[in-house]
Motif scaffolding. Sequence first.
Motif, PDB file in Angstrom:
ATOM      1  N   GLU A  45       0.825  -1.212   0.000  1.00  0.00           N
ATOM      2  CA  GLU A  45       0.000   0.000   0.000  1.00  0.00           C
ATOM      3  C   GLU A  45       0.854   1.256   0.000  1.00  0.00           C
ATOM      4  OE1 GLU A  45      -2.537  -0.401   3.347  1.00  0.00           O
ATOM      5  OE2 GLU A  45      -3.728  -2.047   2.477  1.00  0.00           O
ATOM      6  N   GLN A  46       2.026   1.172   0.635  1.00  0.00           N
ATOM      7  CA  GLN A  46       2.948   2.323   0.662  1.00  0.00           C
ATOM      8  C   GLN A  46       3.741   2.448  -0.638  1.00  0.00           C
ATOM      9  OE1 GLN A  46       5.526   2.357   4.119  1.00  0.00           O
ATOM     10  NE2 GLN A  46       3.878   1.764   5.498  1.00  0.00           N
ATOM     11  N   GLY A  47       3.594   1.471  -1.520  1.00  0.00           N
ATOM     12  CA  GLY A  47       4.336   1.503  -2.775  1.00  0.00           C
ATOM     13  C   GLY A  47       5.790   1.102  -2.621  1.00  0.00           C
ATOM     14  N   ILE A  48       6.101   0.392  -1.546  1.00  0.00           N
ATOM     15  CA  ILE A  48       7.485  -0.033  -1.300  1.00  0.00           C
ATOM     16  C   ILE A  48       7.677  -1.437  -1.872  1.00  0.00           C
ATOM     17  CG2 ILE A  48       9.197  -0.627   0.462  1.00  0.00           C
ATOM     18  CD1 ILE A  48       7.891   1.499   2.239  1.00  0.00           C
ATOM     19  N   LYS A  49       8.573  -1.547  -2.822  1.00  0.00           N
ATOM     20  CA  LYS A  49       8.862  -2.853  -3.416  1.00  0.00           C
ATOM     21  C   LYS A  49       9.806  -3.630  -2.495  1.00  0.00           C
ATOM     22  CE  LYS A  49       8.227  -1.422  -8.211  1.00  0.00           C
ATOM     23  NZ  LYS A  49       8.835  -1.339  -9.564  1.00  0.00           N
ATOM     24  N   TYR A  50       9.487  -4.858  -2.286  1.00  0.00           N
ATOM     25  CA  TYR A  50      10.303  -5.693  -1.405  1.00  0.00           C
ATOM     26  C   TYR A  50      10.537  -7.051  -2.056  1.00  0.00           C
ATOM     27  CZ  TYR A  50       5.852  -7.897  -0.268  1.00  0.00           C
ATOM     28  OH  TYR A  50       4.651  -8.551  -0.363  1.00  0.00           O
ATOM     29  N   SER A  51      11.571  -7.747  -1.582  1.00  0.00           N
ATOM     30  CA  SER A  51      11.813  -9.125  -2.008  1.00  0.00           C
ATOM     31  C   SER A  51      12.053  -9.961  -0.753  1.00  0.00           C
ATOM     32  CB  SER A  51      13.009  -9.221  -2.953  1.00  0.00           C
ATOM     33  OG  SER A  51      14.179  -8.699  -2.357  1.00  0.00           O
ATOM     34  N   ILE A  52      11.658 -11.218  -0.827  1.00  0.00           N
ATOM     35  CA  ILE A  52      11.809 -12.131   0.309  1.00  0.00           C
ATOM     36  C   ILE A  52      12.891 -13.153  -0.015  1.00  0.00           C
ATOM     37  CG2 ILE A  52      10.692 -13.857   1.770  1.00  0.00           C
ATOM     38  CD1 ILE A  52       8.025 -12.461   1.223  1.00  0.00           C
ATOM     39  N   LEU A  53      13.909 -13.194   0.847  1.00  0.00           N
ATOM     40  CA  LEU A  53      14.989 -14.180   0.735  1.00  0.00           C
ATOM     41  C   LEU A  53      14.766 -15.228   1.815  1.00  0.00           C
ATOM     42  CD1 LEU A  53      17.791 -15.238  -0.195  1.00  0.00           C
ATOM     43  CD2 LEU A  53      18.808 -13.617   1.416  1.00  0.00           C
ATOM     44  N   TYR A  54      14.580 -16.476   1.387  1.00  0.00           N
ATOM     45  CA  TYR A  54      14.270 -17.554   2.326  1.00  0.00           C
ATOM     46  C   TYR A  54      15.458 -18.502   2.413  1.00  0.00           C
ATOM     47  CZ  TYR A  54      11.491 -21.191   4.649  1.00  0.00           C
ATOM     48  OH  TYR A  54      11.009 -22.114   5.540  1.00  0.00           O
TER      49      TYR A  54
ATOM     50  N   GLU B 109       3.832 -21.023   4.130  1.00  0.00           N
ATOM     51  CA  GLU B 109       3.286 -20.006   3.228  1.00  0.00           C
ATOM     52  C   GLU B 109       4.323 -18.943   2.894  1.00  0.00           C
ATOM     53  OE1 GLU B 109       0.884 -18.098   0.655  1.00  0.00           O
ATOM     54  OE2 GLU B 109       0.618 -20.076   1.545  1.00  0.00           O
ATOM     55  N   VAL B 110       5.170 -18.608   3.861  1.00  0.00           N
ATOM     56  CA  VAL B 110       6.228 -17.626   3.614  1.00  0.00           C
ATOM     57  C   VAL B 110       7.178 -18.142   2.534  1.00  0.00           C
ATOM     58  CG1 VAL B 110       8.094 -16.283   4.638  1.00  0.00           C
ATOM     59  CG2 VAL B 110       6.080 -16.852   5.997  1.00  0.00           C
ATOM     60  N   LYS B 111       7.529 -19.414   2.640  1.00  0.00           N
ATOM     61  CA  LYS B 111       8.426 -20.017   1.657  1.00  0.00           C
ATOM     62  C   LYS B 111       7.805 -19.988   0.264  1.00  0.00           C
ATOM     63  CE  LYS B 111      11.154 -24.189   0.763  1.00  0.00           C
ATOM     64  NZ  LYS B 111      11.523 -25.549   1.266  1.00  0.00           N
ATOM     65  N   ASN B 112       6.501 -20.266   0.193  1.00  0.00           N
ATOM     66  CA  ASN B 112       5.816 -20.250  -1.095  1.00  0.00           C
ATOM     67  C   ASN B 112       5.832 -18.873  -1.742  1.00  0.00           C
ATOM     68  OD1 ASN B 112       5.155 -22.960  -0.934  1.00  0.00           O
ATOM     69  ND2 ASN B 112       3.144 -22.597  -0.014  1.00  0.00           N
ATOM     70  N   ARG B 113       5.895 -17.835  -0.921  1.00  0.00           N
ATOM     71  CA  ARG B 113       5.876 -16.467  -1.449  1.00  0.00           C
ATOM     72  C   ARG B 113       7.278 -15.871  -1.629  1.00  0.00           C
ATOM     73  NH1 ARG B 113       1.133 -13.021   1.487  1.00  0.00           N
ATOM     74  NH2 ARG B 113       2.204 -11.405   0.290  1.00  0.00           N
ATOM     75  N   ALA B 114       8.298 -16.652  -1.293  1.00  0.00           N
ATOM     76  CA  ALA B 114       9.673 -16.127  -1.373  1.00  0.00           C
ATOM     77  C   ALA B 114      10.092 -15.882  -2.823  1.00  0.00           C
ATOM     78  CB  ALA B 114      10.635 -17.104  -0.707  1.00  0.00           C
ATOM     79  N   ASP B 115      10.863 -14.830  -3.009  1.00  0.00           N
ATOM     80  CA  ASP B 115      11.423 -14.521  -4.327  1.00  0.00           C
ATOM     81  C   ASP B 115      12.695 -15.313  -4.575  1.00  0.00           C
ATOM     82  OD1 ASP B 115       9.732 -12.035  -5.242  1.00  0.00           O
ATOM     83  OD2 ASP B 115      10.249 -11.657  -3.150  1.00  0.00           O
ATOM     84  N   TYR B 116      13.446 -15.558  -3.495  1.00  0.00           N
ATOM     85  CA  TYR B 116      14.702 -16.294  -3.610  1.00  0.00           C
ATOM     86  C   TYR B 116      14.751 -17.328  -2.487  1.00  0.00           C
ATOM     87  CZ  TYR B 116      15.679 -11.881  -5.991  1.00  0.00           C
ATOM     88  OH  TYR B 116      15.595 -10.779  -6.790  1.00  0.00           O
TER      89      TYR B 116
END
Length: 284
Positions: A78-87, A127-134
């Motif tokens: 919502e804040q327009g902040i792009k993020y990536s998840i490293l698992y 679920e976090v792992k399923n949504r991870a980018d890396y």
Amino acid sequence: MEFVIITGMSGAGKSQAMKALEDMGYYCMDNLPPALLPKFAELCNQSKRNIEKVAVVVDIRGGVFFVDLFEGLEELNEQGIKYSILYLDALDQVLIKRYKELRRPHPLNPKGGILDGILEERELLKEVKNRADYIIDTSKFSIGMLKEEIYKIFLEGIELSKLTISVTSFGFKHGILLDADIVLDVRFIPNPYYIPELKDLTGEDEKVREYVFQWEQTNIFVDKLMDMLLYLIPYYIKEGKTQLIVGIGCTGGKHRSVAIADEIAIRLEEYGHRAIASHRDCKL
């Protein structure tokens, strides 16, 4: 602003990943409660220090706050902040070994069995792992290898597969490779052990490698194994597998299996896969 969220299994190397990103110029925060992600991102954006790269570690040490992670991610959107998840992940037996070496209890089961804590954590993080980018499986990684993977992703911008392929040599006389998904026996190849000038060398030495690959059956075997792996890998990735262990066994695990494991890993890398060669019994 570049915003990286580091998460994953306890003992899989999140702290080392954070240190690698810190060395790359990221402003890092460890053990941030997930509910505070949006506020922390906002503070970084408004900081006079002109923070452009941020990395935060979020994991089950946050306790009940961990359920707030997805709400926090939605607020970042919502804040327009792009993020990536490293698992960060690792095999159960590897995590157990690491905990025992450090003589630490699992944070989810401090008075019980380590494995029980690991299994509970896996369920919480599914679920976090399923949504991870890396996803990086550190089961076979040294600290240096993990740092190199982090550099490839966040410094060089290389798109890496979520599947890590570990090609591991071993000797049957020391026991089969118990954690292997695929096991190949290369004892049909003439053994350098019986060549006096090669006996005390290993498959990592060029003379041994030349001897092993002078035989037609070696080269045909490696070509056919590559064909099989290249066929199977997309299906493993489709099923969500993050670690594939290919065991290459010879008698003692010093010569033939070592040379062939190295060759397979090199070829897989050439095809763009994340592959590492490791040698269980090479130095025995």
